[in-house]
Design a protein around this motif. Structure first.
Motif, short mmCIF file in Angstrom:
data_model
loop_
_atom_site.label_atom_id
_atom_site.label_comp_id
_atom_site.label_asym_id
_atom_site.label_seq_id
_atom_site.Cartn_x
_atom_site.Cartn_y
_atom_site.Cartn_z
N ARG A 20 0.84 -1.21 0.00
CA ARG A 20 0.00 0.00 0.00
C ARG A 20 0.87 1.26 0.00
O ARG A 20 0.57 2.23 -0.69
N GLN A 21 1.94 1.25 0.76
CA GLN A 21 2.86 2.39 0.79
C GLN A 21 3.60 2.52 -0.55
O GLN A 21 3.79 3.62 -1.05
N GLN A 22 4.01 1.41 -1.12
CA GLN A 22 4.75 1.44 -2.38
C GLN A 22 3.90 2.00 -3.52
O GLN A 22 4.42 2.68 -4.40
N ARG A 23 2.61 1.73 -3.50
CA ARG A 23 1.77 2.22 -4.60
C ARG A 23 1.09 3.55 -4.29
O ARG A 23 0.30 4.05 -5.08
N GLY A 24 1.39 4.15 -3.12
CA GLY A 24 0.88 5.48 -2.81
C GLY A 24 -0.49 5.51 -2.16
O GLY A 24 -1.09 6.56 -2.02
N ALA A 25 -0.99 4.36 -1.73
CA ALA A 25 -2.30 4.31 -1.07
C ALA A 25 -2.20 4.67 0.41
O ALA A 25 -3.19 5.07 1.02
#
Length: 69
Positions: A20-25
């Motif tokens: 989630r952090q890697q994809r900006g969520a």
């Protein structure tokens, strides 16, 4: 609308972030779930794969963390 700011502190290592952090969520620092209204774009960043290939990612943070120094 997402605001863009350069990071005021070092970004965490991408490998240690959740998906989630890697994809900006979620915020890269505190993991809070982001929406277009609460997200701050931290600009385009690059990272290198083990084979030497450079890839881009687009981290985001919450306003509180992005403005913290």
């Amino acid at each position: 609308m997402t605001t863009t700011l350069p990071p005021r502190r070092p970004l965490p290592r991408r490998a240690g972030l959740t998906r989630r952090q890697q994809r900006g969520a979620s915020c890269v620092w505190c993991c809070i779930v982001l929406s277009p209204d609460t997200a701050v774009s931290l600009g385009t960043q690059t990272y290198q794969l083990a084979d030497g290939q450079d890839l881009e990612w687009h981290p985001r943070g919450c306003t509180r963390c992005a403005e913290a120094g």
